[in-house]
Design an enzyme around this catalytic site. Structure first.
Site, short mmCIF file in Angstrom:
data_model
loop_
_atom_site.label_atom_id
_atom_site.label_comp_id
_atom_site.label_asym_id
_atom_site.label_seq_id
_atom_site.Cartn_x
_atom_site.Cartn_y
_atom_site.Cartn_z
N TYR A 247 17.79 -37.56 -36.75
CA TYR A 247 16.78 -37.08 -35.00
C TYR A 247 15.52 -36.97 -36.04
O TYR A 247 15.07 -36.79 -36.68
CB TYR A 247 17.26 -36.01 -35.00
CG TYR A 247 16.34 -35.09 -34.18
CD1 TYR A 247 17.11 -34.70 -32.85
CD2 TYR A 247 15.17 -34.56 -33.84
CE1 TYR A 247 16.21 -34.74 -31.49
CE2 TYR A 247 14.93 -34.23 -33.01
CZ TYR A 247 15.13 -33.99 -31.72
OH TYR A 247 14.65 -34.35 -30.55
N GLU B 278 12.14 -39.29 -27.94
CA GLU B 278 12.39 -38.64 -28.45
C GLU B 278 14.38 -39.61 -29.95
O GLU B 278 14.88 -40.54 -28.17
CB GLU B 278 14.06 -37.41 -28.06
CG GLU B 278 14.65 -36.78 -28.59
CD GLU B 278 15.88 -35.39 -28.15
OE1 GLU B 278 15.68 -34.72 -28.27
OE2 GLU B 278 16.05 -35.88 -26.99
#
Length: 427
Positions: A135, A223
């Site tokens: 992530y 993101e």
């Protein structure tokens, strides 16, 4: 210095921001312009285009993704009963059939509400198999007073879940906006979250390029989830979510030209044209207020007396009669609204300007719902005179508490009458 801090990872998501959100396929196009790797893919807006793209990609392992601006697409359901907005397939014919079930339909997810959002495009891309998934995100963090990088060795799942169940897996790093993200910091970060030694340098370059995009495009969030290391040690952005600061639209015209208004509340879109701050809610009492603090207090007092606000609407300090009229058009376009409440404190904003807009709106829109007005401050006497001489059914009261009680009672009367299919008028 990198630090493990789950609270810092969660903090940015709690801030209320105004931002532009663009579709995944557009985000991927932007990533590629910054030299960032992503699986090959193209967007289709018809089933035939989906067939042709799948054929052109030349793979028997592909993914089709509904382009809807909401999370939870994979677990969503279309209004035709078809389940899942993200599907794998192997032939152009299968891609075409899946596109037929998605395009032109509403996709309902945990984030869209019951009405869902329209799927007008699908993104078809190669399916890549990851050696490891990570992530990575860059956000503007109020606490750090600047950008913060949030990364984790656990990608492909909600970062909120990781923060709750395994906070030590999250690395956060504030970035000095005057210096930027250095290659040394990026290498340290890639090593810390577990990229293999042969991929660390590629991952670091990806981080630096993502930060460059974040800064140059006035992003509020970049993101990548998941960010993958493939079996041949390539670093790939498998999914991207980019948000941009609305205040930067004047210098990011190329980015804001990508806005998809079909994904937004039409009332909020109309409000933005007049520089009104509007958020649609699920109540019955329309609110027109100046100042965010007073708007919040107005909604609170409505709820205190048993009502439910239909919206948050702040006309700001530079409203004109035209913008006030536009505000009423937006409020009355909501079929759930059964009464309206105007609460103005005239500091920068003059009460007589608001009164002129109220009168013009009531006349031109032929408002059928009761309207309660509470005005205080600059030019309030002139405003009261204009309203009194207008001959319109506008109920004015200087006391906020009494005015709120009245608008709630009016709303209840209209709501009850509607349920009984009875027409009511207010004189």
């Amino acid at each position: 210095m990198l630090t493990y801090n789950a609270q810092a990872a969660r903090a940015p998501t709690q801030q209320q921001k105004r931002f532009l959100n663009i579709h995944e396929y557009l985000s991927v196009d932007l990533l590629r312009k910054y030299g960032i790797n992503a699986p090959k893919g193209e967007v289709a807006k018809t089933p035939q285009e989906a067939f042709e793209i799948a054929k052109r990609l030349g793979s028997d392992d592909l993914v089709i993704k509904a382009q809807v601006l909401a999370g939870g697409r994979g677990k969503g359901t279309f209004d035709n009963g078809f389940k899942g907005g993200v599907k794998t397939f192997s032939t152009p014919e299968e891609g075409q059939a899946l596109a037929e079930k998605m395009l032109g339909h509403q996709l309902i997810t945990k984030q869209t509400g019951a009405a869902g959002k329209p799927c007008n495009a699908v993104y078809i891309c190669e399916r890549k198999y990851a050696r490891n998934e990570y992530y990575f995100a860059i956000l503007m963090d109020r606490k750090a007073a600047g950008p913060v990088v949030v990364a984790s060795s656990e990608g492909g799942v909600d970062i909120e879940t990781v923060a709750k169940e395994n906070p030590d897996a999250i690395v956060t790093m504030p970035v000095d906006i005057k210096v930027g993200l250095t290659k040394e910091q990026a290498v340290e970060l890639a090593t810390r979250i577990g990229f293999s030694p042969v991929a660390v340098d590629k991952a670091a370059d990806t981080f630096v390029n993502l930060y460059k995009l974040f800064l140059e495009k006035d992003a509020t969030q970049v993101e990548i989830n998941p960010l993958s290391e493939s079996s041949d040690h390539e670093v790939l952005c498998m999914d991207a979510k980019l948000n941009f600061d609305d205040n930067a639209d004047f210098r990011q015209k190329d980015v804001f030209a990508l806005r998809d208004f079909t994904q937004e509340d039409s009332r909020e879109t109309a409000a933005a044209k007049y520089h009104l701050n509007y958020i649609g809610l699920d109540g019955q009492i329309g609110c027109l207020v100046n100042g965010a603090g007073l708007a919040m207090a107005t909604m609170d007092i409505i709820q205190l007396h048993g009502g439910k606000p239909a919206n948050f609407l702040d006309v700001g300090g530079a409203a004109t009669p035209e913008t006030v009229k536009a505000a009423f058009e937006i409020i009355t376009s909501d079929p759930q609204v059964t009464s309206a409440f105007v609460n103005i404190f005239g500091g920068i904003m003059r009460c007589d300007i608001i009164a002129q807009g109220i009168i013009a709106a009531a006349k031109e829109l032929d408002m059928k719902i009761p309207l309660v007005v509470r005005l205080q401050g600059t030019k309030v006497d002139e405003a009261k005179k204009l309203i009194a001489e207008s001959g319109l059914r506008i109920y004015a009261n200087d006391d906020l508490d009494i005015a709120a009680q009245k608008v709630v009672k009016f709303s209840d009367i209209v709501k009850t009458a509607k349920e009984a299919d009875i027409s009511v008028t207010f004189n």
